[in-house]
Design an enzyme around this catalytic site. Structure first.
Site, PDB file in Angstrom:
ATOM      1  N   LYS A 272      44.863  45.869  49.779  1.00 48.78           N
ATOM      2  CA  LYS A 272      43.793  45.053  50.305  1.00 48.78           C
ATOM      3  C   LYS A 272      44.270  43.678  50.472  1.00 48.78           C
ATOM      4  O   LYS A 272      44.194  42.908  51.714  1.00 48.78           O
ATOM      5  CB  LYS A 272      42.604  44.819  49.352  1.00 48.78           C
ATOM      6  CG  LYS A 272      41.382  44.060  49.901  1.00 48.78           C
ATOM      7  CD  LYS A 272      39.993  44.310  49.358  1.00 48.78           C
ATOM      8  CE  LYS A 272      39.882  43.802  47.753  1.00 48.78           C
ATOM      9  NZ  LYS A 272      39.911  42.383  47.591  1.00 48.78           N
TER      10      LYS A 272
ATOM     11  N   ARG B 253      46.396  39.526  54.786  1.00 48.53           N
ATOM     12  CA  ARG B 253      47.253  38.286  55.097  1.00 48.53           C
ATOM     13  C   ARG B 253      48.183  38.875  56.348  1.00 48.53           C
ATOM     14  O   ARG B 253      48.301  37.933  57.269  1.00 48.53           O
ATOM     15  CB  ARG B 253      48.435  38.449  54.027  1.00 48.53           C
ATOM     16  CG  ARG B 253      47.761  37.460  52.671  1.00 48.53           C
ATOM     17  CD  ARG B 253      48.526  37.751  51.578  1.00 48.53           C
ATOM     18  NE  ARG B 253      48.158  36.958  50.276  1.00 48.53           N
ATOM     19  CZ  ARG B 253      47.081  37.113  49.502  1.00 48.53           C
ATOM     20  NH1 ARG B 253      46.128  38.086  49.727  1.00 48.53           N
ATOM     21  NH2 ARG B 253      46.858  36.248  48.784  1.00 48.53           N
TER      22      ARG B 253
ATOM     23  N   GLY C  57      36.125  37.518  49.006  1.00 48.37           N
ATOM     24  CA  GLY C  57      36.546  36.031  48.572  1.00 48.37           C
ATOM     25  C   GLY C  57      37.823  35.834  49.420  1.00 48.37           C
ATOM     26  O   GLY C  57      38.086  34.663  49.682  1.00 48.37           O
TER      27      GLY C  57
ATOM     28  N   SER D 112      45.688  31.466  40.896  1.00 52.56           N
ATOM     29  CA  SER D 112      45.012  32.136  41.849  1.00 52.56           C
ATOM     30  C   SER D 112      45.879  32.310  43.115  1.00 52.56           C
ATOM     31  O   SER D 112      46.163  31.085  43.728  1.00 52.56           O
ATOM     32  CB  SER D 112      43.739  31.573  42.118  1.00 52.56           C
ATOM     33  OG  SER D 112      43.127  31.802  43.527  1.00 52.56           O
TER      34      SER D 112
ATOM     35  N   GLN E 106      44.574  33.212  45.767  1.00 56.54           N
ATOM     36  CA  GLN E 106      43.974  32.700  47.050  1.00 56.54           C
ATOM     37  C   GLN E 106      43.950  31.322  47.248  1.00 56.54           C
ATOM     38  O   GLN E 106      43.962  30.814  48.293  1.00 56.54           O
ATOM     39  CB  GLN E 106      42.470  33.275  46.658  1.00 56.54           C
ATOM     40  CG  GLN E 106      42.241  34.667  46.770  1.00 56.54           C
ATOM     41  CD  GLN E 106      40.903  35.046  46.486  1.00 56.54           C
ATOM     42  OE1 GLN E 106      40.116  34.233  46.275  1.00 56.54           O
ATOM     43  NE2 GLN E 106      40.549  36.562  46.716  1.00 56.54           N
TER      44      GLN E 106
ATOM     45  N   ASP F  87      42.601  42.314  38.713  1.00 54.20           N
ATOM     46  CA  ASP F  87      41.405  43.305  39.119  1.00 54.20           C
ATOM     47  C   ASP F  87      41.538  44.521  38.616  1.00 54.20           C
ATOM     48  O   ASP F  87      40.690  45.314  38.576  1.00 54.20           O
ATOM     49  CB  ASP F  87      41.705  43.574  40.818  1.00 54.20           C
ATOM     50  CG  ASP F  87      41.761  42.152  41.682  1.00 54.20           C
ATOM     51  OD1 ASP F  87      40.806  41.424  41.212  1.00 54.20           O
ATOM     52  OD2 ASP F  87      42.336  42.254  42.556  1.00 54.20           O
TER      53      ASP F  87
ATOM     54  N   LYS G 170      34.331  36.878  39.878  1.00 55.19           N
ATOM     55  CA  LYS G 170      34.691  37.760  40.815  1.00 55.19           C
ATOM     56  C   LYS G 170      33.430  38.528  41.634  1.00 55.19           C
ATOM     57  O   LYS G 170      32.322  37.548  41.563  1.00 55.19           O
ATOM     58  CB  LYS G 170      35.527  39.077  39.935  1.00 55.19           C
ATOM     59  CG  LYS G 170      36.957  38.472  39.433  1.00 55.19           C
ATOM     60  CD  LYS G 170      37.654  38.032  40.582  1.00 55.19           C
ATOM     61  CE  LYS G 170      38.936  37.648  39.952  1.00 55.19           C
ATOM     62  NZ  LYS G 170      39.881  37.137  41.002  1.00 55.19           N
TER      63      LYS G 170
ATOM     64  N   ARG H 100      34.866  47.384  41.929  1.00 54.34           N
ATOM     65  CA  ARG H 100      35.805  47.825  40.643  1.00 54.34           C
ATOM     66  C   ARG H 100      35.118  48.305  39.671  1.00 54.34           C
ATOM     67  O   ARG H 100      35.466  49.272  38.922  1.00 54.34           O
ATOM     68  CB  ARG H 100      36.693  46.826  40.570  1.00 54.34           C
ATOM     69  CG  ARG H 100      37.738  46.209  41.690  1.00 54.34           C
ATOM     70  CD  ARG H 100      38.945  45.680  41.416  1.00 54.34           C
ATOM     71  NE  ARG H 100      39.300  45.103  42.784  1.00 54.34           N
ATOM     72  CZ  ARG H 100      40.158  45.615  43.418  1.00 54.34           C
ATOM     73  NH1 ARG H 100      40.327  46.890  43.330  1.00 54.34           N
ATOM     74  NH2 ARG H 100      40.642  44.894  44.532  1.00 54.34           N
TER      75      ARG H 100
HETATM   76  C1  S3P Z   1      43.564  38.053  45.800  1.00 51.64           C
HETATM   77  C2  S3P Z   1      43.596  37.543  44.593  1.00 51.64           C
HETATM   78  C3  S3P Z   1      43.055  37.699  43.438  1.00 51.64           C
HETATM   79  C4  S3P Z   1      42.089  39.083  43.119  1.00 51.64           C
HETATM   80  C5  S3P Z   1      41.589  39.326  44.481  1.00 51.64           C
HETATM   81  C6  S3P Z   1      42.433  39.273  45.842  1.00 51.64           C
HETATM   82  C7  S3P Z   1      44.327  37.827  46.920  1.00 51.64           C
HETATM   83  O1  S3P Z   1      41.920  36.776  43.302  1.00 51.64           O
HETATM   84  O2  S3P Z   1      41.183  39.115  42.396  1.00 51.64           O
HETATM   85  O3  S3P Z   1      40.847  40.670  44.689  1.00 51.64           O
HETATM   86  O4  S3P Z   1      44.491  38.785  47.794  1.00 51.64           O
HETATM   87  O5  S3P Z   1      44.750  36.842  46.772  1.00 51.64           O
HETATM   88  P1  S3P Z   1      42.521  35.116  42.605  1.00 51.64           P
HETATM   89  O6  S3P Z   1      43.514  34.725  43.693  1.00 51.64           O
HETATM   90  O7  S3P Z   1      41.229  34.300  42.744  1.00 51.64           O
HETATM   91  O8  S3P Z   1      42.732  35.204  41.251  1.00 51.64           O
END
Ligand code: S3P
Length: 430
Positions: A19, A24, A89, A160, A162, A309, A336, A382
């Protein structure tokens, strides 16, 4: 109801595309000059949300399927409507980074779960770079107007990927240097893709930095490996079975993602990696799994980003282990797709397991009794998958409040779980 017979494992399964990497590569292909070809993409709803948003910004993306997706990159243009990120997210936070470098305004929103999730962790650093962001609270909807950015050196308070990726994307689209440190190393797919595409990414003393270069992003062809977070559910079903052996093919084994396997091996299971190879800058292997007797463990704060996750399925496994397991510093799970921390504990209790969230730690006591009871998934994919796996143990009777949320990250989950030979019941709303 008659007790279920002990499940017997067998066969070969292939988890869906990763995912994180799918989001990306779609985003980078949309920014690239020319036609990119992406294979092995996840076809889950979250990735479709990224594709939908990128199309609204002018990218030409063929139907999302796992065989081959063609993307014609373009200069992004102002959207005609709000950008709906659905439940994702990753879409919202990474797109904020991309939009920070565009000279137009866009409003992002999402479903009820996503609208509750914190965005300031991303909007704060982007504002420091010069993005104009209009937000009402710490969440969506919000409006971002990008433009001329300045470089940023940022010490992220959260580990994180993200946050890190949003800043790297802002550096890329705004053509300014950025450097990021984080308390613990989070998944590094963005860094690996930047390196793979020859974009100026460097790491020194734990700081990730991007230095713009004049070249545009080249169109590319890439094959996305299977998602270790999805494979984790199959591995868990394999470990909980009573006999047999399961081969899980084409799984990403990037060390920033394999904390689940590290912890599971500490708990007494063996997950053999065979046929190790490289796909587009990511290590990939097939996993050979056998049933095991588990013992409890302590999962440290430093390990959490490498399995963030996988806490729901690890907690389920801990409930079948000998002794009490503790997960340290898992407060992030509260923000989450659902409040996973409280829901894991409450749902384990609902099926007869002693479990508790204390401050930011999660405690789970192993039990040999068959788990029985009703579980509230809160439409969190999940949680649904973790408790569906718990329902495969001998004598279990675990009813899920719903099961369609699995389509977010693993549309074929119930079919694949069936293919493992692990017992499945018709429980739960469809
Ligand atoms: C992800 C980063 C994680 C993860 C999410 C996907 C990503 O979140 O929990 O399912 O693709 O960068 P965080 O970066 O907020 O921890």
């Amino acid at each position: 109801m008659a007790p279920k017979a002990p499940p017997r494992l067998g066969g070969v399964v292939r988890p869906p595309g990763d995912k994180s990497i799918s989001h990306r590569v779609l985003m980078l292909a949309a920014l690239a000059r020319g036609k990119s070809e992406l294979s092995g993409l996840l076809t889950g709803d979250d990735v479709k949300s990224s594709a939908r948003v990128l199309r609204q910004l002018g990218a030409d993306i063929s139907t999302i399927r796992d065989s081959m997706v063609k993307v014609s990159g373009a200069r992004l243009t102002a959207p005609g409507a709000r950008l709906n990120c659905g439940n994702s997210g990753t879409t919202a936070r990474l797109m904020l980074g991309i939009l920070a470098g565009q000279k137009f305004a866009a409003t992002l929103t999402g479903d009820a779960s996503l609208r509750r999730r914190p965005m300031r962790r991303v909007t704060e650093p982007l504002k420091q770079m010069g993005a104009d962001i209009n937000e009402r609270g710490d969440g969506l909807p919000l409006t971002i107007r990008g433009g001329t950015l300045r470089g940023l050196t940022y010490a992220s308070p959260v580990a994180s990927a993200q946050v890190k990726s949003a800043i790297l994307f802002a550096g890329l689209t705004g053509q300014v240097p950025v450097a990021i440190t984080e308390p613990y190393r989070s998944r590094d797919h963005t860094e690996r893709l930047f390196a793979h595409l020859g974009l100026g990414i460097h790491e020194r003393d734990g700081a990730i930095s991007y230095q713009p270069s004049a070249v545009s992003i080249p169109a590319f062809q890439i094959s996305v490996p299977g998602d270790p977070s999805s494979a984790a559910f199959l591995v868990a079903a394999g470990v909980l079975a009573s006999a047999g052996e399961l081969l899980i093919e084409n799984v990403g084994v990037n060390p920033t993602r394999t904390g689940f396997i590290v912890v599971l091996e500490r708990m007494g299971a063996q997950v053999e990696r065979v046929n190790l190879r490289d796909e587009g800058g990511e290590p990939v292997a097939d996993l050979l799994v056998r049933p095991a007797q588990l013992r409890s463990t302590e999962v440290t704060a430093a390990e959490i980003p490498t399995l963030v996750d996988e806490v729901p399925i690890l907690a389920v496994l801990a409930s079948r282990a000998r002794g009490a397991t503790v997960f340290r510093e898992v407060g992030e799970l509260r923000v989450k797709e659902s409040n996973r921390l409280d829901l894991i504990a409450a749902n384990l209790r609902a099926v007869g397991v002693k479990a508790e969230a204390q401050n930011n730690d999660l405690h789970v006591e192993g039990s040999e009794r068959p788990p029985r009871g009703k579980v509230e998934t809160a439409s969190d994919h999940r949680l649904a998958m973790a408790f569906a796996v718990l329902d495969t143990v001998e004598g279990a009777d675990v009813k899920l409040s719903e099961r369609k949320s699995v389509a977010i990250s693993y549309p074929g989950f119930f079919d694949d779980l069936g293919k493992t030979g692990a017992r499945r019941t018709a429980h739960g709303a469809r």
